[in-house]
Write an enzyme that holds these catalytic residues in place. Sequence first.
Site, PDB file in Angstrom:
ATOM      1  N   LYS A  56       0.875  -1.327  -0.002  1.00 30.16           N
ATOM      2  CA  LYS A  56      -0.121  -0.039   0.063  1.00 30.16           C
ATOM      3  C   LYS A  56       0.838   1.350  -0.015  1.00 30.16           C
ATOM      4  O   LYS A  56       0.387   2.284  -0.354  1.00 30.16           O
ATOM      5  CB  LYS A  56      -0.886   0.094   1.345  1.00 30.16           C
ATOM      6  CG  LYS A  56      -1.738  -1.249   1.117  1.00 30.16           C
ATOM      7  CD  LYS A  56      -2.592  -0.882   3.043  1.00 30.16           C
ATOM      8  CE  LYS A  56      -3.205  -2.382   3.186  1.00 30.16           C
ATOM      9  NZ  LYS A  56      -3.639  -2.544   4.528  1.00 30.16           N
ATOM     10  N   GLY A  57       2.127   1.095   0.495  1.00 33.48           N
ATOM     11  CA  GLY A  57       2.853   2.158   0.819  1.00 33.48           C
ATOM     12  C   GLY A  57       3.178   3.459  -0.415  1.00 33.48           C
ATOM     13  O   GLY A  57       3.351   4.389  -0.195  1.00 33.48           O
ATOM     14  N   GLU A 100       7.483   2.666  -6.275  1.00 27.14           N
ATOM     15  CA  GLU A 100       7.615   2.195  -4.911  1.00 27.14           C
ATOM     16  C   GLU A 100       7.755   3.199  -3.904  1.00 27.14           C
ATOM     17  O   GLU A 100       8.266   4.449  -4.442  1.00 27.14           O
ATOM     18  CB  GLU A 100       8.930   1.153  -5.213  1.00 27.14           C
ATOM     19  CG  GLU A 100       9.297   0.619  -3.941  1.00 27.14           C
ATOM     20  CD  GLU A 100       8.287  -0.449  -3.397  1.00 27.14           C
ATOM     21  OE1 GLU A 100       7.204   0.116  -2.951  1.00 27.14           O
ATOM     22  OE2 GLU A 100       8.667  -1.457  -2.964  1.00 27.14           O
ATOM     23  N   ASP A 101       7.386   2.851  -2.987  1.00 27.06           N
ATOM     24  CA  ASP A 101       7.615   4.060  -1.722  1.00 27.06           C
ATOM     25  C   ASP A 101       8.905   4.115  -1.309  1.00 27.06           C
ATOM     26  O   ASP A 101       9.534   5.257  -1.086  1.00 27.06           O
ATOM     27  CB  ASP A 101       6.506   3.715  -0.622  1.00 27.06           C
ATOM     28  CG  ASP A 101       6.645   2.398   0.051  1.00 27.06           C
ATOM     29  OD1 ASP A 101       7.477   1.498  -0.799  1.00 27.06           O
ATOM     30  OD2 ASP A 101       6.000   1.978   0.949  1.00 27.06           O
ATOM     31  N   ASP A 130      14.403  -0.585   0.815  1.00 35.89           N
ATOM     32  CA  ASP A 130      15.374  -0.857   2.169  1.00 35.89           C
ATOM     33  C   ASP A 130      16.184  -1.846   1.783  1.00 35.89           C
ATOM     34  O   ASP A 130      17.469  -1.267   1.304  1.00 35.89           O
ATOM     35  CB  ASP A 130      14.017  -1.001   3.106  1.00 35.89           C
ATOM     36  CG  ASP A 130      14.840  -0.923   4.511  1.00 35.89           C
ATOM     37  OD1 ASP A 130      15.645  -0.352   4.721  1.00 35.89           O
ATOM     38  OD2 ASP A 130      14.198  -1.793   5.350  1.00 35.89           O
ATOM     39  N   PHE A 188      13.654   4.627  10.515  1.00 32.74           N
ATOM     40  CA  PHE A 188      12.218   4.303   9.902  1.00 32.74           C
ATOM     41  C   PHE A 188      11.353   5.493   9.883  1.00 32.74           C
ATOM     42  O   PHE A 188      11.317   6.479  10.764  1.00 32.74           O
ATOM     43  CB  PHE A 188      11.855   3.390  11.102  1.00 32.74           C
ATOM     44  CG  PHE A 188      10.553   2.753  10.701  1.00 32.74           C
ATOM     45  CD1 PHE A 188      10.827   1.417   9.994  1.00 32.74           C
ATOM     46  CD2 PHE A 188       9.341   2.996  10.914  1.00 32.74           C
ATOM     47  CE1 PHE A 188       9.667   0.785   9.657  1.00 32.74           C
ATOM     48  CE2 PHE A 188       8.189   2.447  10.318  1.00 32.74           C
ATOM     49  CZ  PHE A 188       8.604   1.138   9.609  1.00 32.74           C
ATOM     50  N   VAL A 189      10.995   5.713   8.540  1.00 37.96           N
ATOM     51  CA  VAL A 189      10.207   6.833   8.383  1.00 37.96           C
ATOM     52  C   VAL A 189       8.657   6.416   8.255  1.00 37.96           C
ATOM     53  O   VAL A 189       8.171   5.326   7.797  1.00 37.96           O
ATOM     54  CB  VAL A 189      10.621   7.718   7.054  1.00 37.96           C
ATOM     55  CG1 VAL A 189      11.888   8.213   7.476  1.00 37.96           C
ATOM     56  CG2 VAL A 189      10.815   6.765   5.881  1.00 37.96           C
ATOM     57  N   ASP A 229       3.928   3.773   6.284  1.00 38.25           N
ATOM     58  CA  ASP A 229       3.220   3.235   7.915  1.00 38.25           C
ATOM     59  C   ASP A 229       3.922   2.699   8.799  1.00 38.25           C
ATOM     60  O   ASP A 229       5.035   2.190   8.544  1.00 38.25           O
ATOM     61  CB  ASP A 229       2.242   2.199   7.500  1.00 38.25           C
ATOM     62  CG  ASP A 229       2.377   0.800   7.341  1.00 38.25           C
ATOM     63  OD1 ASP A 229       3.442   0.538   6.446  1.00 38.25           O
ATOM     64  OD2 ASP A 229       2.119   0.120   8.009  1.00 38.25           O
ATOM     65  N   ARG A 250      -0.176   6.654   7.563  1.00 42.04           N
ATOM     66  CA  ARG A 250      -0.032   6.825   6.052  1.00 42.04           C
ATOM     67  C   ARG A 250      -0.396   8.160   5.565  1.00 42.04           C
ATOM     68  O   ARG A 250      -0.156   8.636   4.268  1.00 42.04           O
ATOM     69  CB  ARG A 250      -0.627   5.622   5.175  1.00 42.04           C
ATOM     70  CG  ARG A 250      -0.346   4.293   5.395  1.00 42.04           C
ATOM     71  CD  ARG A 250      -0.870   3.119   4.427  1.00 42.04           C
ATOM     72  NE  ARG A 250      -0.865   1.940   5.061  1.00 42.04           N
ATOM     73  CZ  ARG A 250       0.312   1.305   4.531  1.00 42.04           C
ATOM     74  NH1 ARG A 250       1.191   1.528   3.831  1.00 42.04           N
ATOM     75  NH2 ARG A 250       0.412  -0.136   5.027  1.00 42.04           N
TER      76      ARG A 250
END
Length: 182
Positions: A50-51, A106-107, A110, A159-160, A166, A172
């Site tokens: 969902k990102g 893509e969000d 990582d 971590f964002v 989310d 979100r």
Amino acid sequence: MDHSSAKDYMSKVKRTVITAEEISERISEAGKFIDSIYDGRPVLLVSILKGSFIFLADLARTVSVPCEIDFMAAKSYYESTDSSGVVKITMDLKHDVTGYHVIMVEDIIDTGRTLTDVLRLIKSRKPLSLHVITLLDKPERRIVPLKADLSLFTIPDLFVIGYGLDYGEYYRNLPYIAEFGD
Ligand code: IMP
Ligand code: MG
């Protein structure tokens, strides 16, 4: 989190890492980049849910080439800030990508595991071309070597949350990107 209460909700939103204005500026540039690469050819924008849903919505409105949109879902994080290393395709595309110029939206990249798996699958379906655009990139965290064709922001190992990203399905809807922390 206790779903019945908003207590402590915003206290975990630490400093803003990227403002809404900065995001918007970079997305306009990304739209121009897409237009220049595809030069009038139709593209299929694929959002990995969902990102990336907010990023896709804003990016799609900056491109002028004819575009179709599709969604797929892959999951690698389970209410945790550490990668589980397990990637599952939980929802597949409606389009048959054969014959399409595909852009994966893509969000964040990582460890690179999620996208590597997704790209392998999409490639096997023989698209005309395949490119990757990511909003955020955390190169320090990479486990599988992977480079996006366009990365809007490179961030350190934080971590964002926000702008689609989310923590435990929350945050979100924040219009900016912030560091999450206890
Ligand atoms: P990768 O497979 O480790 O590259 O993980 C990519 C996915 O993990 C992203 O699409 C996000 O859903 C999630 N993820 C990685 N880092 C973060 C973060 O800092 N905030 C929120 N989600 C993240
Ligand atoms: Mg994601």
